[in-house]
Write an enzyme that holds these catalytic residues in place. Structure first.
Site, short mmCIF file in Angstrom:
data_model
loop_
_atom_site.label_atom_id
_atom_site.label_comp_id
_atom_site.label_asym_id
_atom_site.label_seq_id
_atom_site.Cartn_x
_atom_site.Cartn_y
_atom_site.Cartn_z
CG ASP A 101 -2.31 0.35 0.99
OD1 ASP A 101 -2.54 1.45 0.51
OD2 ASP A 101 -3.20 -0.49 1.28
CG ASP A 203 -5.01 5.25 1.21
OD1 ASP A 203 -5.90 4.39 1.27
OD2 ASP A 203 -4.95 6.24 1.97
CD GLU A 269 -9.37 3.96 -1.45
OE1 GLU A 269 -10.33 3.62 -0.75
OE2 GLU A 269 -8.46 4.70 -1.02
CG HIS A 331 -9.41 -2.17 4.04
ND1 HIS A 331 -8.90 -2.22 2.76
CD2 HIS A 331 -9.15 -0.91 4.49
CE1 HIS A 331 -8.34 -1.06 2.46
NE2 HIS A 331 -8.48 -0.25 3.51
CG ASP A 332 -11.84 1.27 3.31
OD1 ASP A 332 -11.42 1.22 4.48
OD2 ASP A 332 -11.13 1.62 2.35
C1 GLC Z 1 -8.48 4.55 2.17
C2 GLC Z 1 -8.31 3.28 2.96
C3 GLC Z 1 -9.04 3.43 4.25
C4 GLC Z 1 -8.39 4.56 5.02
C5 GLC Z 1 -8.40 5.84 4.20
C6 GLC Z 1 -7.48 6.87 4.75
O1 GLC Z 1 -9.79 4.79 1.83
O2 GLC Z 1 -8.75 2.19 2.20
O3 GLC Z 1 -9.00 2.26 5.01
O4 GLC Z 1 -9.08 4.79 6.22
O5 GLC Z 1 -7.93 5.61 2.88
O6 GLC Z 1 -6.14 6.51 4.54
#
Ligand code: GLC
Length: 537
Positions: A101, A203, A269, A331-332
């Site tokens: 990541d 991210d 992402e 995971h979100d």
């Molecule tokens: C992304 C991650 C998430 C995190 C956010 C802030 O959306 O997937 O888990 O809380 O970024 O870094």
């Protein structure tokens, strides 16, 4: 046989590991790198080509590792750099690539860069973050809000300015308009590329650069933003999200990746409801992010009409020659089997593995793990604590390996950091590996089929036309083979007319496999099949 004429990441199946929750080797109740290494044989057996490991860097864990205090080390809770190297070597030894990541938008407040930046207005690193004087009324400099509720600005009493944080106050946003920040963060990427990682998941890729004038966001007239709404959803994110200047940055980042041998890949992402904004991150010449994640299936209700809109919308927006990606959860997001219902878990997996584009499987979805509720008192996720109801703890429960007291996740006397699912004794890898009709067995066979079948791995996507309510079908077509994928997203039987004659190659119900079909294809409740054309050689 692997399909080889494409880039590895096009025919690959990616598996997301949330490291806290996957496998705990040292018995502290929290997963670690040695734990992941100990489960590589499972991942090789499952047939995945790559793992993406969510952050394992030193961090005060305000956002469970997405608040990075040192980008080039390993949190002792997860192990050491030597453990990482051992994991990487062991994965590569099994032909599994490793993506890590990359968290460019923000650091932790404990990162030495921020500590220095916040020390005084004259600090050499002051401009590495976004500091501003208060608005004339003493309030925050603009109306931006944190994704995790509240204003996106935190007052710093010592230096009497606000700093910007699009997430928690413990996650200050880096100022990528400062060339020193870009150089330092590119060095971070080099550090991991030099160690041998095969690429990055980026991210919050489209948030990294904002409007240089920090203009207010306008209100969102339809409040139709994606994800969990709140104050964030009530604004149109014109100035803090998907700024046009991002594209030049990703072109340079791509050049950095491409300067390394071995087809290093970036997966960004990219939460954006607009197909065209998402598609723009491939770059006009496909010279930006290799594979921007596409979350449209996670936003859609699990109905045939919505799934069709998502699939065909993505296919329609995909730039010529670009490669899609698909994901049902991460995971979100709430677990797929909770969102769509357990009965649909296999239908979803079959869809994920047969669409054109790189699929990413969230750990545990291959056994149909469901959300595990965590009551308010025990909530760990900071988002839940700031905005109750938005918590992501339920989808982060420990992996269910076997029927032992801790489901094989950790040692018998340890306390897992989040509660195990109550059904772990029956829903687990060991039980499903032995059951040819399990979701795990189906997933494994789908992965294998996708790898060996050119139409499924890299074939074109062709629409099928209208199908009866509750069902959806599409075609995948390669030079010498073609298949029809037909899905029933409901609990009632349905018949899809006009299916090419052929035989059922794989299906959610194994008894159908090998059956000769054609014309009107009857699907039972919650059933999906892949039919290979008769003419296929
Ligand atoms: C992304 C991650 C998430 C995190 C956010 C802030 O959306 O997937 O888990 O809380 O970024 O870094």
């Amino acid at each position: 046989m692997k399909v080889t004429q494409h880039r590895w990441w096009q025919s690959a199946v990616v598996y997301e590991i949330y490291p806290r929750s996957f496998a705990d080797a040292n018995g502290d109740g929290i997963g670690d790198l040695a734990g992941i290494r100990s489960r590589l044989d499972y991942l090789a057996w499952l047939g995945v080509d790559a793992i993406w490991i969510a952050p394992f860097y030193p961090s005060p864990m305000a956002d469970f590792g997405y608040d990075v205090a040192d980008y080039t080390d390993v949190h002792p809770m997860f192990g050491t750099l030597a453990d990482f190297d051992a994991l990487l070597a062991a994965a590569h030894g099994r032909e599994i690539r490793v993506l890590v990541d990359y968290v460019p938008n923000h650091t932790s407040v404990e990162h030495p860069w921020f500590v220095e930046s916040r020390a005084s207005r004259d600090s050499a690193k002051r401009d590495w973050y976004t500091w501003r004087d208060p608005a004339p009324d003493g309030g925050p400099p603009n109306n931006w809000v944190s994704m995790f509720a509240g204003p996106a600005w935190q007052w710093d009493e010592a230096t009497r300015q606000y700093y910007l944080h699009m997430f928690l106050p413990e996650q200050p946003d880096l100022n990528w308009r400062n060339p020193e920040v870009r150089a330092a963060m590119f060095d971070v990427a080099r550090f991991w590329l030099d160690r041998g990682v095969d690429g990055f998941r980026i991210d919050v890729a489209p948030m990294v650069m904002k409007d240089p004038e920090l203009r207010d966001n306008p209100p969102n007239p339809s409040a139709a933003e994606v994800g969990r709404l709140g104050a964030w959803g009530r604004q149109l994110h014109l100035h803090d999200h998907a700024h046009p200047d991002m594209h030049e940055l990703y072109r340079s980042f791509r050049q950095l990746l491409d300067s390394y041998p071995g087809e290093r890949v970036s997966i960004g992402e990219l939460h954006h409801p607009d197909f065209d904004v998402w598609a723009a991150y491939y770059g006009e010449r496909q010279d930006e992010i290799h594979v921007p994640f596409n979350f449209h299936l996670t936003y859609s209700p699990w109905t045939a009409a919505a799934v069709r809109r998502a699939v065909e919308g993505v296919e329609g927006a995909l730039p010529e020659g670009a490669w899609a990606s698909w994901v049902l959860g991460n995971h979100d997001q709430p677990r797929f089997a909770s969102r769509a219902g357990r009965a649909q878990a296999a239908v979803g997996m079959l869809l994920l593995m047969t669409l054109r584009g790189t699929p990413t499987v969230y750990y545990g979805d291959e056994i149909g793990m469901v959300d595990v509720p965590v009551d308010a008192e025990h909530a760990r996720d900071p988002w839940e604590r700031r905005e109750p109801g938005n918590g992501r703890d339920p989808e982060r429960s420990p992996m269910q390996w076997d029927a032992s007291p801790q489901a094989g996740f950790t040692t018998a006397d340890a306390v897992p950091w989040l509660p195990l699912a109550p059904d772990a004794a029956s829903v687990n890898v060991a039980a499903q590996a032995e059951d040819p009709d399990s979701l795990l067995s189906l997933t494994r066979r789908l992965v294998e089929l996708r790898r060996s079948h050119p139409a499924l791995a890299v074939g074109d996507f062709v629409t099928f036309g209208e199908t009866p309510d509750g069902s959806y079908a599409f075609r995948r077509v390669a030079a010498a083979s073609a298949v029809t994928v037909a899905l029933n997203l409901t609990g009632a039987p349905v018949t899809i007319p006009g299916v090419e004659s052929g035989r059922v190659l794989i299906g959610t119900h194994r008894s159908r496999e090998g059956e000769a079909v054609g014309g009107a294809l009857a699907l039972g409740p919650n059933e999906a099949v892949v039919v290979e054309d008769e003419s296929a050689g």
